[in-house]
Scaffold this motif. Sequence first.
Motif, mmCIF file in Angstrom:
data_model
loop_
_atom_site.group_PDB
_atom_site.id
_atom_site.type_symbol
_atom_site.label_atom_id
_atom_site.label_comp_id
_atom_site.label_asym_id
_atom_site.label_seq_id
_atom_site.Cartn_x
_atom_site.Cartn_y
_atom_site.Cartn_z
ATOM 1 N N TYR A 5 0.877 -1.185 0.000
ATOM 2 C CA TYR A 5 0.000 0.000 0.000
ATOM 3 C C TYR A 5 0.908 1.226 0.000
ATOM 4 C CZ TYR A 5 -3.750 -3.240 0.906
ATOM 5 O OH TYR A 5 -4.652 -4.267 0.785
ATOM 6 N N HIS A 6 0.769 1.994 -1.056
ATOM 7 C CA HIS A 6 1.745 3.034 -1.369
ATOM 8 C C HIS A 6 1.034 4.352 -1.695
ATOM 9 C CE1 HIS A 6 5.203 4.889 -3.349
ATOM 10 N NE2 HIS A 6 4.552 4.965 -4.501
ATOM 11 N N ALA A 7 1.634 5.444 -1.285
ATOM 12 C CA ALA A 7 1.174 6.767 -1.740
ATOM 13 C C ALA A 7 2.411 7.569 -2.104
ATOM 14 C CB ALA A 7 0.378 7.477 -0.646
ATOM 15 N N LYS A 8 2.281 8.374 -3.114
ATOM 16 C CA LYS A 8 3.411 9.153 -3.637
ATOM 17 C C LYS A 8 4.051 10.006 -2.526
ATOM 18 C CE LYS A 8 4.160 12.019 -7.747
ATOM 19 N NZ LYS A 8 5.263 11.292 -8.330
ATOM 20 N N ASN A 9 5.363 10.101 -2.563
ATOM 21 C CA ASN A 9 6.153 10.935 -1.638
ATOM 22 C C ASN A 9 6.122 10.492 -0.174
ATOM 23 O OD1 ASN A 9 7.067 12.672 -3.619
ATOM 24 N ND2 ASN A 9 5.338 14.083 -3.391
ATOM 25 N N THR A 10 5.600 9.319 0.110
ATOM 26 C CA THR A 10 5.504 8.902 1.517
ATOM 27 C C THR A 10 6.515 7.802 1.844
ATOM 28 O OG1 THR A 10 3.940 7.093 1.203
ATOM 29 C CG2 THR A 10 3.014 9.323 1.399
ATOM 30 N N ARG A 11 6.503 7.393 3.120
ATOM 31 C CA ARG A 11 7.428 6.374 3.590
ATOM 32 C C ARG A 11 7.298 5.045 2.843
ATOM 33 N NH1 ARG A 11 5.811 9.399 8.088
ATOM 34 N NH2 ARG A 11 7.185 9.525 9.915
ATOM 35 N N SER A 12 6.220 4.831 2.140
ATOM 36 C CA SER A 12 6.097 3.565 1.386
ATOM 37 C C SER A 12 7.167 3.481 0.300
ATOM 38 C CB SER A 12 4.692 3.417 0.796
ATOM 39 O OG SER A 12 4.339 4.549 0.037
ATOM 40 N N GLU A 36 -9.872 10.663 2.169
ATOM 41 C CA GLU A 36 -10.841 9.828 1.441
ATOM 42 C C GLU A 36 -10.282 8.419 1.244
ATOM 43 O OE1 GLU A 36 -10.106 13.019 0.381
ATOM 44 O OE2 GLU A 36 -11.967 13.723 1.310
ATOM 45 N N ASP A 37 -8.998 8.320 0.909
ATOM 46 C CA ASP A 37 -8.388 6.998 0.710
ATOM 47 C C ASP A 37 -7.869 6.419 2.026
ATOM 48 O OD1 ASP A 37 -8.929 7.196 -1.948
ATOM 49 O OD2 ASP A 37 -6.857 6.876 -2.623
ATOM 50 N N LEU A 38 -7.091 7.230 2.775
ATOM 51 C CA LEU A 38 -6.401 6.680 3.941
ATOM 52 C C LEU A 38 -7.362 6.369 5.100
ATOM 53 C CD1 LEU A 38 -3.150 8.879 3.963
ATOM 54 C CD2 LEU A 38 -3.416 6.545 3.131
ATOM 55 N N GLN A 39 -8.441 7.135 5.190
ATOM 56 C CA GLN A 39 -9.389 6.913 6.298
ATOM 57 C C GLN A 39 -10.635 6.159 5.826
ATOM 58 O OE1 GLN A 39 -8.841 7.646 9.567
ATOM 59 N NE2 GLN A 39 -6.784 8.325 9.034
ATOM 60 N N SER A 40 -10.565 5.534 4.665
ATOM 61 C CA SER A 40 -11.720 4.752 4.187
ATOM 62 C C SER A 40 -11.841 3.491 5.048
ATOM 63 C CB SER A 40 -11.523 4.366 2.715
ATOM 64 O OG SER A 40 -10.451 3.448 2.615
ATOM 65 N N ASP A 41 -13.051 2.971 5.150
ATOM 66 C CA ASP A 41 -13.248 1.744 5.953
ATOM 67 C C ASP A 41 -12.358 0.621 5.423
ATOM 68 O OD1 ASP A 41 -15.019 3.027 7.536
ATOM 69 O OD2 ASP A 41 -16.823 2.218 6.554
ATOM 70 N N ALA A 42 -12.245 0.551 4.096
ATOM 71 C CA ALA A 42 -11.462 -0.540 3.494
ATOM 72 C C ALA A 42 -10.002 -0.433 3.921
ATOM 73 C CB ALA A 42 -11.572 -0.484 1.974
ATOM 74 N N TYR A 43 -9.441 0.798 3.898
ATOM 75 C CA TYR A 43 -8.016 0.911 4.261
ATOM 76 C C TYR A 43 -7.804 0.846 5.776
ATOM 77 C CZ TYR A 43 -3.106 1.874 4.305
ATOM 78 O OH TYR A 43 -1.759 1.746 4.540
ATOM 79 N N LEU A 44 -8.772 1.340 6.563
ATOM 80 C CA LEU A 44 -8.615 1.252 8.028
ATOM 81 C C LEU A 44 -8.581 -0.205 8.495
ATOM 82 C CD1 LEU A 44 -10.844 4.230 9.239
ATOM 83 C CD2 LEU A 44 -8.341 4.045 9.373
ATOM 84 N N ALA A 45 -9.148 -1.102 7.680
ATOM 85 C CA ALA A 45 -9.076 -2.535 8.022
ATOM 86 C C ALA A 45 -7.659 -3.068 7.807
ATOM 87 C CB ALA A 45 -10.074 -3.315 7.167
ATOM 88 N N VAL A 46 -6.865 -2.369 6.989
ATOM 89 C CA VAL A 46 -5.470 -2.768 6.724
ATOM 90 C C VAL A 46 -4.533 -2.076 7.717
ATOM 91 C CG1 VAL A 46 -3.604 -2.663 4.996
ATOM 92 C CG2 VAL A 46 -5.966 -3.118 4.263
#
Length: 202
Positions: A5-12, A36-46
Amino acid sequence: MLNIYHAKNTRSIRIVWLCEELGIPYELKTLNFSPEDLQSDAYLAVHPLGKVPSIDDDGLVLNESGAIAQYLLAKHGKGRLEPRPGTAEHGKYLHWFHFAEASFMVPLGNIAQHSFIRPEDKRIPQVAAEAVESAKKMLGILDKELAGKAFICGSDFTAADIMLGYSLLLGKMFGLLTGEYPNAAAYFARLAERPAFQKATA
Ligand SMILES: N[C@@H](CCC(=O)N[C@@H](CS)C(=O)NCC(=O)O)C(=O)O
């Protein structure tokens, strides 16, 4: 399959960079750096905090860039990118590997939060100013350590360089990695030439 799980310019960037250096196959799950992406229910499960990076390695979900890097090195490294465990060199390697996140990222994170991530009315200029001073102090420490060395552990590139390289990328983006720190600036330029770094930051 390893999903990152990656986002531009971040620690990933650290995890993609490591996989590229070691030739580990992976699939990128790219997120926007937005609630919208990072706090989505789907991503909070990860990732219950809604941060990147995370990995899902055939059902094993891990957060924390340093822990993920150590897990991947243990699973795929075959001794590459780190000194032999139990040696003094490995101790120094661990120091710089963890300094990158546990110490250096603290002021860098505060600069980001209090300069542009938080809404303007939630930014505290004093915190940003103190963080700049603290980041400069750490750059000075790194600069001294890097005198006469190609990489932080000497002549060999290690995963500690990947951990530090991302922190320095932020330092450069924030305008702090200047000629005042010639060894650190030359070191970062050396890291940025690596094809794996370029792939991870594309
Ligand atoms: N210590 C964690 C920090 C993770 C972290 O703070 N990631 C940032 C991106 S570099 C993030 O996702 N921030 C989103 C937020 O705080 O809302 C790690 O090394 O993985």
